[in-house]
Design an enzyme around this catalytic site. Structure first.
Site, short mmCIF file in Angstrom:
data_model
loop_
_atom_site.label_atom_id
_atom_site.label_comp_id
_atom_site.label_asym_id
_atom_site.label_seq_id
_atom_site.Cartn_x
_atom_site.Cartn_y
_atom_site.Cartn_z
N LYS A 55 52.58 60.35 5.20
CA LYS A 55 52.38 59.97 3.80
C LYS A 55 50.98 59.42 3.53
CE LYS A 55 57.03 59.48 2.10
NZ LYS A 55 57.90 59.58 3.30
N SER B 69 56.98 64.28 11.53
CA SER B 69 56.33 63.71 10.34
C SER B 69 56.09 62.21 10.47
CB SER B 69 57.18 64.01 9.11
OG SER B 69 58.51 63.57 9.30
N GLU C 247 55.73 54.62 -7.02
CA GLU C 247 57.13 54.20 -6.91
C GLU C 247 57.55 54.52 -5.49
OE1 GLU C 247 56.58 57.33 -8.11
OE2 GLU C 247 57.71 58.20 -6.47
C1 PLP Z 1 58.99 60.29 3.37
C2 PLP Z 1 59.17 60.94 4.67
C3 PLP Z 1 59.66 62.27 4.78
C4 PLP Z 1 60.12 63.06 3.60
O1 PLP Z 1 59.13 63.35 2.66
P1 PLP Z 1 58.51 64.78 2.47
O2 PLP Z 1 57.75 64.68 1.20
O3 PLP Z 1 59.62 65.77 2.42
O4 PLP Z 1 57.62 65.04 3.64
C5 PLP Z 1 59.74 62.83 6.03
N1 PLP Z 1 59.40 62.15 7.14
C6 PLP Z 1 58.94 60.89 7.08
C7 PLP Z 1 58.58 60.20 8.35
C8 PLP Z 1 58.82 60.24 5.85
O5 PLP Z 1 58.36 58.98 5.81
#
Ligand code: PLP
Length: 418
Positions: free
Chosen positions: A86, A376, A108
């Site tokens: 993010k 992610s 938000e």
């Molecule tokens: C917020 C988040 C997601 C989901 O958000 P996307 O916009 O679909 O990428 C996935 N993995 C992590 C670690 C997150 O913090």
């Protein structure tokens, strides 16, 4: 349709008249910024020195041996500062806002991950940061609220509606309509009205660009890339260099929650429950109830627990370029445990959905092929969820003793003041 901001029938800019001007200005500023070598140089510097890019690309050798199929590689996006992808988007949009002369950022957040990334980016770029958060989420997500406040952000608990994410979005939109001369609204996933889906994809595409290079350096024969899909920002960024090609397979893992029933999951593309809708300024696929209102969703991972999906992903799902699969809470927890033990890597619960989908796939593929997972985020943030799952008794003792320690501390402190 190739109109800007549309992905065939999805996307668009469905906002109140008052928000058209700030969105148009943002679009023009964004196009100007990404064509400006100075902006790009600044972005590269902050990516390298603050976020810690490029993030590593790991051969999960033990996991591969244990699975007995294709080679498993992990794009270690969770190594980015603040623990997830993010920050890529938060830093990009915060730089853009500063270039536009806006000194105040609003955002938000649901679970708090986007708020956390935004708060850190604003602190680094000396911007004021206000984060709207449903009052229910504020009390559930105290570790992230505490971190946002440490970065100097003001967290505003939203008391309207169900006091969760969608109410926080409404409140942020209301703020922006009254404040856009000085304020940028920093949306956290590849959704919302145009130009946000394109802009967020562009800032997240650094994941895919690095991955493409890391694959080439190792000469891998990649059969599939796998990412988890909440709003869709890590997936679309990871996939972006490959969208126009017909290989490798691109696979999105959605939250299967506790089952296929209504309210038990957050699967917008798998299953038959989702409908076309226009919610929060864009047209996409949404989980809605009989009255067309946003439905309650469920997932052990807060980041995937969302009723909508980014419009470009919805379109690429319909065209078949991206395939979607559903992973249950239990499968995600198993994958999390497996990678922790076999590789010494703690996946975020969201990312563990991608890990689980990749393991299923790798098993049936020959050893000369590779499968790449986008991790992610890392799982430190989830200890308050994973620990009660894996070791509930010990966790209860810990929480109770912490409470006792705090209470005792207060007595001693109060006593000292008397
Ligand atoms: C917020 C988040 C997601 C989901 O958000 P996307 O916009 O679909 O990428 C996935 N993995 C992590 C670690 C997150 O913090």
């Amino acid at each position: 349709m190739s109109d800007y901001g549309y992905f065939n029938r999805f996307g668009g800019k469905y906002v109140a008249e008052v928000l058209r001007r700030p969105l148009d200005e943002l679009e023009i500023a964004f196009q100007g910024a990404i064509a400006d070598a100075n902006f790009l140089a600044e972005l590269t510097n902050i990516r390298n020195d603050f976020i810690g890019r490029p993030t590593p690309f790991l051969f999960a050798e033990n996991a591969t041996k244990a699975t007995g199929g294709a080679q498993i590689y992990i794009k270690m996006e969770g190594m980015a500062h603040t623990g997830a992808h993010k920050i890529n988007n938060a830093v990009g949009q915060a730089l853009l806002a500063r270039r536009m002369g806006k000194r105040r950022i609003i955002a938000e957040t649901g679970a708090g991950q986007h708020g956390l990334a935004t708060a850190a980016a604003c602190a680094k770029l000396a911007l004021e940061c206000v984060v709207y958060m449903g009052a229910v989420d504020v009390s559930r997500q105290q570790p992230n609220v505490a971190a946002m406040e440490m970065y100097g952000a003001t967290v505003v608990p939203v008391l309207s509606g169900a006091r969760t994410l969608k109410d926080a979005i409404n409140e942020a939109m209301r703020d922006w309509a009254a404040s856009y001369d000085t304020t940028h609204y920093l949306i956290g996933s590849a959704l919302g009205p145009a130009p946000f889906p394109n802009m967020v994809r562009t800032f997240q595409s650094v994941i895919g660009t690095e991955t493409e290079q890391q694959i080439a350096e190792r000469g891998l024969d990649v059969a599939a890339l796998v990412a988890c899909v909440g709003g869709g920002s890590n997936a679309i960024g990871f996939f972006s260099p490959f969208l126009e090609k017909d290989r490798p397979r691109l696979i999105g893992a959605e939250a299967g929650g506790i089952g296929p029933g209504r309210g038990e999951n957050a699967t917008r593309m798998c299953g038959a429950a989702a409908r076309d809708g226009i919610i929060h300024g864009y047209k996409s696929r949404f989980l809605v109830d009989e009255d067309g209102q946003v439905a309650q969703t469920r997932s052990i991972s807060a980041g995937l627990d969302y009723p909508g999906i980014g419009p470009q992903l919805a379109d690429l799902g319909e065209s078949g370029r991206i395939e979607f699969t559903s992973i249950s809470d239990a499968e995600a927890l198993d994958a999390l445990s497996f990678f922790a033990r076999s590789e010494g890597i703690l996946f975020a619960l969201e990312s563990a959905h991608a890990g689980a989908a990749a393991l299923k796939l790798a098993r049936d593929l020959p050893v000369e092929k590779a499968v790449v997972i986008n991790m992610s985020g890392r799982g430190d943030k989830d200890l308050f969820i994973t620990s009660p799952e894996f070791r509930p008794a010990q966790w209860r003792v810990f929480l109770t003793s912490e409470l006792e320690r705090l209470t005792a501390g207060r007595e001693i402190h109060d006593g000292g003041l008397q």
